[in-house]
Design an enzyme around this catalytic site. Structure first.
Site, PDB file in Angstrom:
ATOM      1  N   GLU A  45      52.832  37.482  40.760  1.00 57.81           N
ATOM      2  CA  GLU A  45      54.177  36.891  40.950  1.00 57.81           C
ATOM      3  C   GLU A  45      54.366  36.025  39.844  1.00 57.81           C
ATOM      4  O   GLU A  45      55.614  35.567  39.396  1.00 57.81           O
ATOM      5  CB  GLU A  45      53.957  36.050  42.317  1.00 57.81           C
ATOM      6  CG  GLU A  45      53.834  36.570  43.476  1.00 57.81           C
ATOM      7  CD  GLU A  45      52.365  37.002  44.063  1.00 57.81           C
ATOM      8  OE1 GLU A  45      51.534  37.188  42.907  1.00 57.81           O
ATOM      9  OE2 GLU A  45      52.146  37.297  45.158  1.00 57.81           O
TER      10      GLU A  45
ATOM     11  N   GLY B 166      41.408  27.158  42.449  1.00 54.58           N
ATOM     12  CA  GLY B 166      42.850  27.116  42.518  1.00 54.58           C
ATOM     13  C   GLY B 166      43.234  25.836  43.293  1.00 54.58           C
ATOM     14  O   GLY B 166      44.289  25.126  42.803  1.00 54.58           O
TER      15      GLY B 166
HETATM   16  C1  G6Q Z   1      43.264  29.096  45.292  1.00 58.39           C
HETATM   17  C2  G6Q Z   1      43.181  30.346  45.080  1.00 58.39           C
HETATM   18  C3  G6Q Z   1      44.811  30.856  44.732  1.00 58.39           C
HETATM   19  C4  G6Q Z   1      45.254  30.841  43.262  1.00 58.39           C
HETATM   20  C5  G6Q Z   1      46.557  31.561  43.204  1.00 58.39           C
HETATM   21  C6  G6Q Z   1      46.903  31.590  41.618  1.00 58.39           C
HETATM   22  O1  G6Q Z   1      42.282  28.483  45.534  1.00 58.39           O
HETATM   23  O2  G6Q Z   1      42.477  30.825  44.155  1.00 58.39           O
HETATM   24  O3  G6Q Z   1      45.732  30.403  45.671  1.00 58.39           O
HETATM   25  O4  G6Q Z   1      45.274  29.497  43.005  1.00 58.39           O
HETATM   26  O5  G6Q Z   1      46.329  32.976  43.427  1.00 58.39           O
HETATM   27  O6  G6Q Z   1      46.004  32.177  40.912  1.00 58.39           O
HETATM   28  P1  G6Q Z   1      46.252  31.765  39.237  1.00 58.39           P
HETATM   29  O7  G6Q Z   1      46.163  30.556  39.110  1.00 58.39           O
HETATM   30  O8  G6Q Z   1      45.131  32.729  38.687  1.00 58.39           O
HETATM   31  O9  G6Q Z   1      47.538  32.427  39.116  1.00 58.39           O
END
Ligand code: G6Q
Length: 555
Positions: A227, A282
């Site tokens: 995305e 994240g």
């Molecule tokens: C959170 C998850 C997930 C992550 C997103 C974005 O704990 O790991 O929500 O933040 O998938 O990932 P990227 O920062 O790698 O784009």
């Protein structure tokens, strides 16, 4: 996958029996039977000191948990459960930088993101605090350059618009923090957030903006997320339609990532990359460089205040005895309803418009962390794990779903969040708002009996409809006013409450394997959508039919 054997063994040792067969758990189950029929009305009548006894102050927050369906005995049993399931040793393991995220073999050190310069937090044998502050300092320099107008776009105009491109943990925290701290933000600048791969999200985010005045922050820990990368490429195309020369990208794109190679490959100068580390999950990253948009909006000084609030709650969580520990108490109460009363959800109801994205933020924090069904030692749980968190700002929710909370058949513990002072004093507004917080918590707890309804002259046939059974539990969290510090404390409060719950459940609160399968399938299906209409499909019959239908419509 390499698993940290020492942590795994230590944890398995602490949980040498399945949670439900644990004496502390069984004592709680027996105790719950005696308490299930007790009314909050009685508990308050029997104990005049109850309100004072079940309240607590920490890190700028006040918690009243006296309207919970518990007694001193319940709390003692819950604290016993926390001790016996090793919450304290697991907490120390986190602060010590041990690799408690066993399935990813990583330390869990978001607490280091808000460390004071003189603090020490160790991951893989070295103190990470100096690197944290190095990044914070670079962020501050950059933010000051943009905010002062020194950083210019390709036409020499200053930046007026900032768009954060990210998703999940790289979006929800920044959006929530921007909304929450809007009062402290630069009003002559526009801040927008793009997360969804739905082109509408991007189209609306850039609508009306001048490319020459727009800065994109591509926020992605991995810099591979479909995305985010799709949106980042569309952003570059959007810029270059106006700017023409690809060399101009450098003035309009910065990255927040751990993946320098991919950042470079995208065409962003790694001088303009702000890093973080694999020990930051994240959903625990809004106070890392992922908070760059927040810092641009509110300035480095307010960002520092935000970090100070987080730090104050971290200190409280680490040092206060369990009996006086706000996140521990909130986590234990969540377990109490989730596992002993069969409640499925917790409603979080902030009575502050600035916190309108707080429930959405918490959904990820709580449910991506504790929505697991396998224990640290690889067993299927035979008890409920993380509850569903949801909510909406008050008083809007009152005119929508509160009916179900008051008179429905489900028991929904609520967290009310309110402030003693408004950032926008306006006539009686704030007093009326806060009157609603206190009124809702009172109505939920104490309800209205048939006798009370009749005494108001209600006809007999209508009486049952107008009865409020009460006995519906809530926390009330109060702070003086919504400052950056208070926001930091509030987020850390929930982070550590989630930690406490996860430690009791014996699960890994810091991985998220449950998001993988859908990603893999979407990649495969994405390719299949472009294949010729009649090419074969090997999914289940339903998925095959849906893909064929879409292919035909698309053709
Ligand atoms: C959170 C998850 C997930 C992550 C997103 C974005 O704990 O790991 O929500 O933040 O998938 O990932 P990227 O920062 O790698 O784009």
């Amino acid at each position: 996958m390499v698993v940290n054997e020492s942590i795994k063994t230590a944890v398995a040792g602490e949980k040498n029996m399945a949670l439900q067969r644990h004496p502390a758990w069984q004592a709680l189950a027996r105790h719950c039977e005696t308490l299930r029929t007790r009314q909050l009305r009685e508990l308050f009548a029997d104990d005049p000191g109850r309100a004072e006894r079940f309240q607590l102050e920490a890190a700028g927050l006040f918690l009243d948990y006296s309207k919970q369906r518990m007694t001193g005995e319940t709390m003692a049993l819950l604290f016993g459960l926390a001790r016996q399931t090793g919450v304290e040793s697991r907490r120390e393991a986190m602060f010590a930088g041990e690799k408690i995220n066993v399935t990813e073999n990583r330390s869990v050190l978001h607490v280091a993101l808000r460390a004071a310069r003189t603090d020490t937090y160790t991951a893989d044998g070295h103190n990470v605090v100096p690197e944290v502050h190095q990044v914070l300092d670079r962020m501050a320099t950059f933010a000051n350059r943009v905010r002062s107008g020194e950083w210019k776009g390709y036409t020499g105009e200053p930046i007026r618009n900032v768009i954060n491109i990210g998703i999940g943990g790289s979006d929800l925290g920044p959006v929530m923090a921007y909304e929450a701290l809007r009062h402290y933000s630069r009003r002559d600048m526009t801040f927008r957030f793009v997360s969804n791969i739905d082109g509408t999200d991007f189209a609306e985010a850039v609508n009306g903006l001048v490319p020459a005045q727009t800065l994109f922050i591509v926020s992605s820990k991995t810099f591979t997320t479909l995305e985010t990368m799709t949106n980042a490429h569309s952003a570059r195309d959007w810029l270059l339609r106006a700017a023409k020369d690809p060399a101009h990208t450098a003035r309009h794109f910065v990255a927040v990532s751990t993946n320098a190679q991919a950042v470079r490959a995208f065409g962003i100068d790694t001088q303009n990359m702000f890093g973080f580390w694999d020990w930051v999950g994240g959903r625990y990253s809004m106070d890392s460089a992922i908070g760059l948009s927040t810092m641009l909006a509110v300035g480095p000084e307010n960002f520092t205040r935000l970090l100070a609030g987080f730090r104050a709650m971290d200190h409280h969580f680490r040092t206060a005895p369990l009996e006086k520990n706000m996140p521990v108490i909130m986590g234990l109460l969540a377990v109490w309803y989730n596992n002993f009363f069969g409640s499925q959800t917790v409603a979080v109801l902030p009575y502050d418009q600035y916190l309108k994205r707080f429930p959405a933020y918490l959904q990820q924090l709580t449910m991506e962390s504790n929505g697991k069904s396998i224990t640290l030692d690889g067993q299927r749980v035979d008890y409920q794990t993380g509850p569903i968190y949801w909510g909406e700002p008050g008083t809007n929710g009152q005119h929508s779903f509160y009916q179900l909370i008051h008179q429905g058949t489900k028991l929904i513990p609520c967290d009310f969040i309110g402030f003693c002072r408004s950032l926008n004093p306006l006539g009686q507004h704030h007093d009326l708002l806060m009157a609603n917080v206190f009124a809702q918590a009172e109505a939920l707890a104490f309800g209205k009996t048939a006798a009370e309804v009749k005494a108001e002259g209600t006809p007999d046939w209508l009486v049952p409809h107008r009865i409020f059974e009460g006995n519906r539990p809530s926390n009330v969290i109060l702070a003086d006013v919504l400052t950056p510090e208070v926001l930091g404390s509030l987020v850390a409060l929930y982070e550590h409450s989630v930690f406490t719950q996860g430690a009791i459940f014996g699960i890994d609160s810091f991985d998220q394997w449950g998001v993988e399968l859908g990603k893999v399938l979407a990649k495969r299906i994405g390719e299949e959508l472009f294949a010729p209409t009649d090419s074969g499909l090997t999914h289940d019959a339903s998925t095959n039919a849906l893909i064929r239908r879409y292919r035909q419509a698309r053709a």
